[in-house]
Design a protein around this motif. Structure first.
Motif, PDB file in Angstrom:
ATOM      1  N   THR A  52       0.680  -1.186   0.552  1.00 48.25           N
ATOM      2  CA  THR A  52       0.113  -0.042  -0.134  1.00 48.25           C
ATOM      3  C   THR A  52       0.960   1.071   0.130  1.00 48.25           C
ATOM      4  OG1 THR A  52      -1.424  -0.774   1.468  1.00 48.25           O
ATOM      5  CG2 THR A  52      -2.235   0.745   1.704  1.00 48.25           C
ATOM      6  N   ALA A  53       1.790   1.337   0.878  1.00 44.55           N
ATOM      7  CA  ALA A  53       2.665   2.344   0.905  1.00 44.55           C
ATOM      8  C   ALA A  53       3.696   2.649  -0.414  1.00 44.55           C
ATOM      9  CB  ALA A  53       4.302   1.955   2.202  1.00 44.55           C
ATOM     10  N   ILE A  54       3.324   1.296  -0.980  1.00 48.57           N
ATOM     11  CA  ILE A  54       4.213   2.074  -2.217  1.00 48.57           C
ATOM     12  C   ILE A  54       4.015   2.514  -4.072  1.00 48.57           C
ATOM     13  CG2 ILE A  54       6.029   0.221  -4.478  1.00 48.57           C
ATOM     14  CD1 ILE A  54       7.328   0.708  -2.162  1.00 48.57           C
ATOM     15  N   ILE A  55       2.333   2.148  -3.486  1.00 48.12           N
ATOM     16  CA  ILE A  55       1.605   2.472  -4.030  1.00 48.12           C
ATOM     17  C   ILE A  55       1.498   3.669  -3.899  1.00 48.12           C
ATOM     18  CG2 ILE A  55      -0.630   2.200  -4.699  1.00 48.12           C
ATOM     19  CD1 ILE A  55      -1.296  -0.962  -4.866  1.00 48.12           C
ATOM     20  N   LYS A  70      -3.837  12.129   1.807  1.00 42.20           N
ATOM     21  CA  LYS A  70      -4.403  11.965   2.731  1.00 42.20           C
ATOM     22  C   LYS A  70      -3.647   9.895   3.426  1.00 42.20           C
ATOM     23  CE  LYS A  70      -8.323  14.624   3.325  1.00 42.20           C
ATOM     24  NZ  LYS A  70      -7.402  15.226   4.593  1.00 42.20           N
ATOM     25  N   VAL A  71      -3.780   9.543   2.133  1.00 41.34           N
ATOM     26  CA  VAL A  71      -2.821   8.186   2.626  1.00 41.34           C
ATOM     27  C   VAL A  71      -1.877   8.137   1.946  1.00 41.34           C
ATOM     28  CG1 VAL A  71      -2.667   5.684   1.379  1.00 41.34           C
ATOM     29  CG2 VAL A  71      -4.987   7.161   0.650  1.00 41.34           C
ATOM     30  N   TRP A  72      -1.244   9.275   1.751  1.00 45.87           N
ATOM     31  CA  TRP A  72       0.564   9.371   1.604  1.00 45.87           C
ATOM     32  C   TRP A  72       0.711   9.632   3.670  1.00 45.87           C
ATOM     33  CZ3 TRP A  72       3.873  13.356   2.570  1.00 45.87           C
ATOM     34  CH2 TRP A  72       4.576  13.207   2.769  1.00 45.87           C
ATOM     35  N   GLU A  73       0.383  10.576   3.418  1.00 46.22           N
ATOM     36  CA  GLU A  73       0.169  11.569   4.804  1.00 46.22           C
ATOM     37  C   GLU A  73       0.589   9.851   6.081  1.00 46.22           C
ATOM     38  OE1 GLU A  73      -2.859  14.426   5.384  1.00 46.22           O
ATOM     39  OE2 GLU A  73      -1.423  15.794   4.285  1.00 46.22           O
ATOM     40  N   ILE A  74      -0.243   8.673   6.379  1.00 49.90           N
ATOM     41  CA  ILE A  74      -0.210   7.933   7.045  1.00 49.90           C
ATOM     42  C   ILE A  74       0.460   7.074   6.351  1.00 49.90           C
ATOM     43  CG2 ILE A  74      -1.713   6.098   8.015  1.00 49.90           C
ATOM     44  CD1 ILE A  74      -4.122   7.361   6.354  1.00 49.90           C
ATOM     45  N   PHE A  75       1.508   6.861   5.217  1.00 49.95           N
ATOM     46  CA  PHE A  75       2.634   5.910   5.047  1.00 49.95           C
ATOM     47  C   PHE A  75       4.034   6.802   5.157  1.00 49.95           C
ATOM     48  CE2 PHE A  75      -0.983   2.840   4.208  1.00 49.95           C
ATOM     49  CZ  PHE A  75      -0.613   2.590   4.417  1.00 49.95           C
TER      50      PHE A  75
END
Length: 207
Positions: A52-55, A70-75
């Motif tokens: 998920t982080a790679i994507i 927002k997903v990027w901020e989590i990872f």
């Protein structure tokens, strides 16, 4: 008599002892099975997080959606810690400019030698990639750090070529637009290059 928490009275028959040993072996097998299940669960969880982080990393290269950011901020902490949040702008829909380092070394007898890195003649390809990372690092470095990076490059150039001084420039290479390419432009057009002198450095001042 006591066997790993199992109490046996003195003179207990061998059959009872055998049952206790079998029970202990079964307990160990169950424990190992539980540990393997926990290990597999942990590994699968990590794989999901990693993928998920790679994507998420390239998905946030603009133009991107708010949900992707927002997903990027989590990872982001994981990506930064593993050094996985880099390189995607080279292949994004709107890649930015690239950088080269141009240099001219002056020898003790007054002769000069010039070069640029990276250049296609660097072999093997992995070494070319390393030089490319060096020029990109300089081009994107913070102003406070850039001067230290320049001096370190100048020091190594002087040492490698036995030079008494070296002048260094940063060359920015812009990409042509689609319209320009369709009109006959190329990647090597001279006006796509912008050179910024970074200074002249003497070997005796760099040591």
């Amino acid at each position: 008599m006591e066997t790993n928490g199992h109490h046996l009275p003195p003179g207990a028959p061998k059959a009872v002892f055998g049952e206790v040993v079998a029970s202990m072996a079964e307990d160990r097998r169950a424990s190992r099975h539980t540990l393997r299940r926990i290990g597999r669960l942990a590994l699968n969880t990590w794989l999901v997080i990693h993928l998920t982080a790679i994507i998420a990393a390239p998905a946030t290269v603009g133009p991107s959606s708010q949900s992707a950011r927002k997903v990027w901020e989590i990872f982001s902490p994981y990506l930064q810690a593993c050094y996985l949040n880099h390189g995607f702008h080279y292949f994004a829909p709107q890649p930015g400019s690239s950088h080269l380092v141009s240099w001219t070394a002056t020898m003790a007898d007054g002769s000069t030698k010039s070069g640029v890195f990276p250049n296609p003649e660097i072999q093997p390809r992995l070494l070319y990639h390393r030089h490319f990372m060096l020029s990109e690092f300089l081009g994107n470095a913070d102003p406070e750090l850039q001067q230290q990076v320049i001096r370190s490059y100048a020091r190594n150039l002087c040492r490698e070529h036995s030079a008494v001084s070296v002048s260094v420039s940063l060359v920015r290479h812009d990409l042509p637009t689609m319209e320009r390419v369709r009109a006959g432009g190329t990647l090597e057009d001279g006006d796509l290059y912008e050179e910024q002198p970074l200074g002249m450095f003497r070997w005796d001042e760099l040591q």
